[in-house]
Design an enzyme around this catalytic site. Structure first.
Site, mmCIF file in Angstrom:
data_model
loop_
_atom_site.group_PDB
_atom_site.id
_atom_site.type_symbol
_atom_site.label_atom_id
_atom_site.label_comp_id
_atom_site.label_asym_id
_atom_site.label_seq_id
_atom_site.Cartn_x
_atom_site.Cartn_y
_atom_site.Cartn_z
ATOM 1 N NE ARG A 94 -1.804 1.499 3.705
ATOM 2 C CZ ARG A 94 -2.277 1.761 4.926
ATOM 3 N NH1 ARG A 94 -3.575 1.777 5.135
ATOM 4 N NH2 ARG A 94 -1.466 1.975 5.931
ATOM 5 C CG PHE A 204 3.232 5.019 3.228
ATOM 6 C CD1 PHE A 204 4.361 5.350 2.496
ATOM 7 C CD2 PHE A 204 2.105 5.819 3.120
ATOM 8 C CE1 PHE A 204 4.367 6.474 1.676
ATOM 9 C CE2 PHE A 204 2.097 6.938 2.307
ATOM 10 C CZ PHE A 204 3.231 7.267 1.588
ATOM 11 C CG ASP A 205 -1.189 5.051 6.317
ATOM 12 O OD1 ASP A 205 -0.587 4.222 5.617
ATOM 13 O OD2 ASP A 205 -2.379 5.359 6.134
ATOM 14 C CB THR A 206 2.726 4.968 11.441
ATOM 15 O OG1 THR A 206 1.478 4.296 11.633
ATOM 16 C CG2 THR A 206 3.305 5.371 12.787
#
Length: 411
Positions: A94, A204-206
């Site tokens: 992702r 990735f988001d974190t």
């Protein structure tokens, strides 16, 4: 490139036609083997954007090396809707998909959401509006913020809350929900941060959010309505393990200085606000200086009063009277000069709470005196030395309580 500190609002809807080569919004949907859910998701999202969004938009389906007919479904949707585009990646991940699409996008605001549309789309415009206006740099949907309404099982709820507690403790994260698949970022910010993000999967988001926070960027949070997808194919154990490895990697990076946080802050961070208006509390450093100056004056006044009263009324009573008088004066002075509170509104409550703080200081100094006298009659110098040390400890406690309770601005 414009930095967030100088970011200006984007053009109003009337300034550009609905169809244009450079949309304001690019909504990315990363997918892997989602041949069943993809078409209903895109059609529902397209209808919502066309009706509710007053800006040109694009929907980008990012296919992560699907092995079923997902890519064919996506290409069919692109043929059906001019605003839909497809990007195909030969590798899964992702984070890899978002990085690839966001890095190449020409839109001003970049959005990501899960294909299951677990988040109510009514939160989309509140998510992107602060970025379009230039007020914020990133925006996240939060299932844990006050006002959010969430329907999901206790297992996922427990894991999510534990993960965010880990982030707060290990990485000093101040955002409430790192994992909700509903986020947006200004393109100028993304182009600076994305080269620093290593993870290609769910972390990735974190990683992006932690870097943004350390860079001094403003992260806007939107409480969302969120309904868990029971058919989700996410491997919770594998994802949690990868996330914990990512946390450990970032801790090492910050400790060794390999993550250029200072450079990011210099490039992207918002400039500090110069406090010039009356009634606006100064920064912590100025608060400490003013509180210390008032504390020195209060301590000298306390010692003078104590010495004058000690002979006539005894040690404990002299301590009580001297501390009470100087505590009232100390609260009034700190209210006015340290924390910038003017006028009579709330003065009675502030003094009452200040007396509670005084009571804690009294307990500390009186306890110190009692402990000193329990071993016999001490000399006057020893008595004064113990009181000075006890008052120093009481002063630290007083500042913390004043700043975080009595004069806390957003109580």
């Amino acid at each position: 490139m414009t930095t967030p500190a100088d970011a200006s609002p984007l053009p109003r809807p009337a300034d550009s036609p609905q169809r244009c080569t450079s949309p304001v919004l690019d909504v990315v949907i990363p997918v892997y083997n989602e041949e069943t859910d993809l078409a209903p998701c895109v059609r529902r999202l397209h209808a919502h954007l066309a009706e509710a969004l007053p800006y040109p938009f694009r929907i980008t389906v990012a296919d992560n090396a699907s092995t079923d007919t997902t890519l064919a479904v996506a290409e069919g949707l692109a043929a059906e809707f001019p605003e839909v585009e497809v990007t195909h990646l030969d590798q899964k991940g992702r984070g890899r998909a978002l990085n690839a699409v966001w890095s190449a996008s020409d839109a001003a605001v970049l959005v990501y959401m899960d294909v299951d549309l677990s988040t109510d789309l009514a939160a989309l415009f509140p998510l992107v509006a602060p970025l379009i206006s230039g007020h914020s740099d990133l925006a996240i949907g939060s299932r844990l913020a006050r006002g959010a309404r969430v329907v999901r099982g206790p297992k996922r709820e427990f894991i999510s809350r534990c993960y965010n507690l880990i982030l707060r403790g290990a990485l000093a994260a101040r955002f409430t929900d790192a994992q909700c698949g509903f986020k947006a970022i200004r393109a100028d910010v993304a182009h600076r941060l994305l080269p620093l993000v290593e993870d290609t999967g769910w972390f990735f988001d974190t990683e992006l959010l932690v870097l943004a926070q350390r860079a001094g960027l403003r992260i806007h949070e939107v409480p969302v309505d969120w309904v868990d997808d029971p058919d989700s194919s996410v491997d919770i154990v594998a994802t949690a393990t990868a996330d914990l490895k990512g946390v450990a990697r970032m801790i090492r990076g910050f400790a060794r200085g390999t993550l250029p946080v200072s450079q990011i802050r210099a490039q992207l961070g918002r400039h500090p606000i110069a406090v010039t208006e009356p009634g606006v509390p100064p920064k912590l450093a100025k608060q400490l200086v003013r509180f210390a100056a008032i504390g020195v004056g209060s301590t000298l006044a306390y010692l003078v009063l104590y010495v004058l009263l000690r002979t006539g009324i005894g040690a404990q009573t002299a301590n009580l009277v001297a501390l009470l008088v100087t505590a009232i004066a100390n609260t009034a002075a700190n209210r006015r000069f340290t924390f910038g509170v003017r006028g009579s509104r709330g003065a009675g409550r502030h003094q009452f709470e200040g007396l509670i703080v005084f009571a804690l200081g009294l307990a500390l100094t009186s306890g110190s005196l009692a402990l000193l006298h329990s071993g016999g009659e001490p000399g006057r110098f020893a008595e004064l030395a113990v009181l000075v040390l006890a008052n120093l400890a009481a002063t630290i406690l007083r500042f913390l309580l004043f700043r975080n309770w009595v004069f806390r601005k957003n109580r």
